[in-house]
Scaffold this motif. Structure first.
Motif, short mmCIF file in Angstrom:
data_model
loop_
_atom_site.label_atom_id
_atom_site.label_comp_id
_atom_site.label_asym_id
_atom_site.label_seq_id
_atom_site.Cartn_x
_atom_site.Cartn_y
_atom_site.Cartn_z
N LYS A 85 -3.93 11.30 -8.77
CA LYS A 85 -4.69 10.39 -7.90
C LYS A 85 -5.62 9.47 -8.68
CE LYS A 85 -4.74 13.43 -3.87
NZ LYS A 85 -5.59 14.26 -2.96
N THR A 95 -2.47 5.25 -1.46
CA THR A 95 -3.14 6.15 -0.54
C THR A 95 -2.47 7.51 -0.65
OG1 THR A 95 -1.70 5.58 1.32
CG2 THR A 95 -3.71 4.26 1.04
N PHE A 96 -3.16 8.52 -0.18
CA PHE A 96 -2.67 9.90 -0.28
C PHE A 96 -2.82 10.60 1.07
CE2 PHE A 96 -4.16 8.30 -4.29
CZ PHE A 96 -3.10 8.59 -5.13
N PRO A 97 -2.07 10.14 2.08
CA PRO A 97 -2.22 10.74 3.41
C PRO A 97 -1.76 12.20 3.43
CG PRO A 97 -0.39 9.18 3.37
CD PRO A 97 -1.07 9.10 2.04
N GLN A 145 0.87 -1.18 0.00
CA GLN A 145 0.00 0.00 0.00
C GLN A 145 0.91 1.23 0.00
OE1 GLN A 145 -2.34 1.27 3.56
NE2 GLN A 145 -4.08 1.00 2.17
N TYR A 184 6.32 9.41 3.10
CA TYR A 184 5.73 8.95 1.85
C TYR A 184 6.69 8.01 1.13
CZ TYR A 184 2.73 13.02 2.57
OH TYR A 184 1.86 13.94 3.09
N ASP A 185 6.11 7.02 0.44
CA ASP A 185 6.92 6.11 -0.39
C ASP A 185 7.33 6.79 -1.69
OD1 ASP A 185 6.60 3.77 1.34
OD2 ASP A 185 4.51 3.84 0.68
N GLY A 221 2.84 11.33 -1.70
CA GLY A 221 2.82 12.73 -1.28
C GLY A 221 3.15 13.62 -2.47
N GLY A 276 3.48 12.66 5.82
CA GLY A 276 4.37 11.54 5.54
C GLY A 276 4.73 10.78 6.79
N LYS A 280 2.12 5.05 -0.04
CA LYS A 280 1.75 6.36 0.50
C LYS A 280 2.36 7.40 -0.44
CE LYS A 280 1.64 4.69 5.19
NZ LYS A 280 2.62 3.67 5.55
#
Length: 172
Positions: free
Chosen positions: A62, A77-79, A45, A84-85, A49, A82, A47
């Motif tokens: 997105k 996912t877009f948290p 999954q 962030y990957d 940014g 971070g 992440k």
């Protein structure tokens, strides 16, 4: 030097009927290739940014990158915060590029790992392919492509890449 044998992975990654590669005489999308040691874990999954970018640019990223979830066992996912990957920037003076696979982990969190200097769905899909661990299909060791080296060097030495011959030989 490129990996040999079991270090490579070559496989059909999508089934899109009617889109055969008539240029190379291949069935659709049978040119996916990557280094196995660059892949993220199965079911990963991501992440994601952003470094800069407009709301429109971020929305397009997105809605486009998630298309990979249809062909690969991964999600995005877009948290709001971070770490962030993958960190996406939109620097128009820096072209379109991405680190490959888990190489993204070695880049400091304040730096981009993928840039979209020009952006449309194809560019986003292409660069996220690199981010998840895929190389260019022409880097497949089984490739049927016979290059006209002089033309390739001439074309990639100019706009928009301005690559040196060493960089061209490495990438192509």
């Amino acid at each position: 030097d490129p990996p040999t044998g079991s270090q490579w992975f070559c496989k059909t990654i999508a089934d899109k009927p009617g889109e055969a590669d008539t240029l190379h005489g291949m069935e659709p999308y049978q040119r996916a290739v990557g280094y196995k040691n660059k892949w993220w874990p199965v079911g990963y999954q991501f992440k994601i940014g952003f470094i800069g970018g407009t709301t429109t640019q971020k929305t397009l990223v997105k809605t486009t990158c998630v298309e990979w979830s249809k062909s690969a066992n991964l999600t995005f996912t877009f948290p709001a915060v971070g770490p962030y990957d993958i960190r996406v920037s939109f620097d128009q003076s820096d072209g379109a590029w991405s680190y490959v696979g888990i190489d993204n982990k070695s880049i400091p969190q304040n730096e981009a790992t993928l840039n979209l200097g020009w952006w449309d769905k194809d560019v986003i899909w292409h660069e996220f392919g690199h981010a998840i661990g895929l190389l260019h299909e022409h880097q497949n060791p089984e490739t049927p492509i016979k290059w006209n080296e002089a033309n390739v060097i001439r074309d990639l030495s100019g706009s928009p890449n301005y690559w040196s011959e060493q960089v061209i030989r490495y990438n192509v």
